[in-house]
Design a protein around this motif. Structure first.
Motif, short mmCIF file in Angstrom:
data_model
loop_
_atom_site.label_atom_id
_atom_site.label_comp_id
_atom_site.label_asym_id
_atom_site.label_seq_id
_atom_site.Cartn_x
_atom_site.Cartn_y
_atom_site.Cartn_z
N VAL A 1 -79.34 -102.12 25.82
CA VAL A 1 -78.85 -102.29 24.46
C VAL A 1 -79.21 -101.08 23.62
N ALA A 2 -78.26 -100.57 22.87
CA ALA A 2 -78.49 -99.48 21.93
C ALA A 2 -78.45 -100.02 20.51
N LEU A 3 -79.40 -99.61 19.68
CA LEU A 3 -79.46 -100.04 18.29
C LEU A 3 -79.21 -98.84 17.39
N GLY A 4 -78.38 -99.03 16.36
CA GLY A 4 -78.10 -97.93 15.45
C GLY A 4 -78.03 -98.37 14.01
N HIS A 5 -78.17 -97.43 13.10
CA HIS A 5 -78.02 -97.64 11.66
C HIS A 5 -76.53 -97.76 11.35
N ASP A 6 -76.16 -98.71 10.48
CA ASP A 6 -74.74 -98.99 10.29
C ASP A 6 -73.93 -97.78 9.82
#
Length: 310
Positions: free
Chosen positions: A109-114
């Motif tokens: 899973v990759a998490l990013g700032h919107d």
């Protein structure tokens, strides 16, 4: 068919998709965020939504998603997969990557700032396609920014890069939630224009879209409000141009929906202010409210591309 899960979490709604390697949206879905139920309930809604997408992909394409990408608002520690803080969702230090991977059977899973995730999509497949240096600036409730450098988005040393909305353009001006006065977003965001036009027009329900329509119809009061915001925006953008020297400035968000009512005076105001700087192309965003979701898909595919085979 190999695919990934893409999820864009907003303050009021979530957009999601199953995305093929070529960017084709194989399935799209939306759901209310339900922030009034509290941060723990919001996180559980995100996990449930992602699990449903996993099941949909398995049912339709005969295999589970290979990875997932999620874009969230607020302060994000993408390297460690933590949603650090989001004022409008009320959460703090949520281990989003670990929680999602656990719910999705262990897939990466990759998490990013919107905003940075939306900027990634605009840069690669939207209005910034082909530009090796760009700045994406959505004008919404606030003003943020994403700095594009050769196919990636620069997050900064602490994850705060691109916060153009907190450049002080009018010292001593309106108070900002960040603690400063005269920040760009207090003067040139959609919400700032809405406040100014509501006061000038005497209609407490009037908003930025109404102001833009009044400008287009020749209303002098609306033009005064509009040009004050455009001038502040141009001052902030010229500061960014001086620091970053982008080829392209991509302007998105609700205020950009005014089209040339915004872009014609904005281009002129920026051109008036530059001296030695090279004038970038100033263009509207191309992907609308799908940018965050498309960017989340790109994050997921990028994650798979960097994985080392066992």
């Amino acid at each position: 068919m190999k695919h990934v899960i893409a999820l864009d979490v907003g303050g009021t709604g979530m957009k999601a998709a199953l995305v093929a390697h070529d960017g084709t949206l194989l399935h799209e879905a939306r759901r209310a965020t339900g922030r009034e139920r509290g941060p723990e309930a919001v996180v559980e809604t995100i996990l449930d939504f992602a699990a449903e997408l996993l099941d949909t992909g398995r049912d339709r394409f005969g295999r589970a998603a290979s990875a997932a990408g999620v874009a969230v608002p607020g302060i994000v520690d993408a390297d460690h997969g933590i949603a650090v803080y989001a004022a409008n969702l009320g959460w703090r230090d949520v281990p989003m990557r670990a929680l999602l991977s656990g719910r999705l059977g262990g897939i990466p899973v990759a998490l990013g700032h919107d905003v940075r995730t939306g900027g990634l999509a605009e840069g690669r497949i939207g209005a910034g396609r082909g530009a090796d240096r760009f700045l994406f600036v959505p004008l919404g409730t606030g003003i943020a920014g994403a700095i594009g450098i050769v196919g990636r988005i620069e997050a900064g040393a602490h994850g705060y890069a691109g916060e153009i909305g907190h450049i002080v353009v009018r010292p001593g001006g309106p108070a900002c939630g960040c603690g400063q006065r005269g920040c760009l977003e207090t003067l040139a965001s959609a919400s700032a224009v809405s406040r100014a036009w509501a006061a000038a027009s005497g209609d407490p329900e009037a908003d930025a879209a109404d102001c833009a329509k009044a400008v287009a119809s020749g209303d002098a009061r609306a033009r005064e409000v509009w040009l004050a915001a455009v001038g502040a925006l141009a001052d902030g953008l010229v500061t960014a141009i001086t620091l970053l020297d982008p080829h392209t400035l991509i302007i998105g968000g609700g205020l950009a929906e005014a089209g040339e009512t915004l872009f014609t005076p904005l281009r002129a105001a920026v051109e008036e202010r530059v001296t030695f700087q090279r004038l970038p192309h100033i263009v509207p965003a191309a992907l609308g409210d799908t940018a965050g979701c498309l960017g989340a898909g790109l994050l997921a595919w990028d994650l798979l591309a960097t994985e080392v085979p066992a």
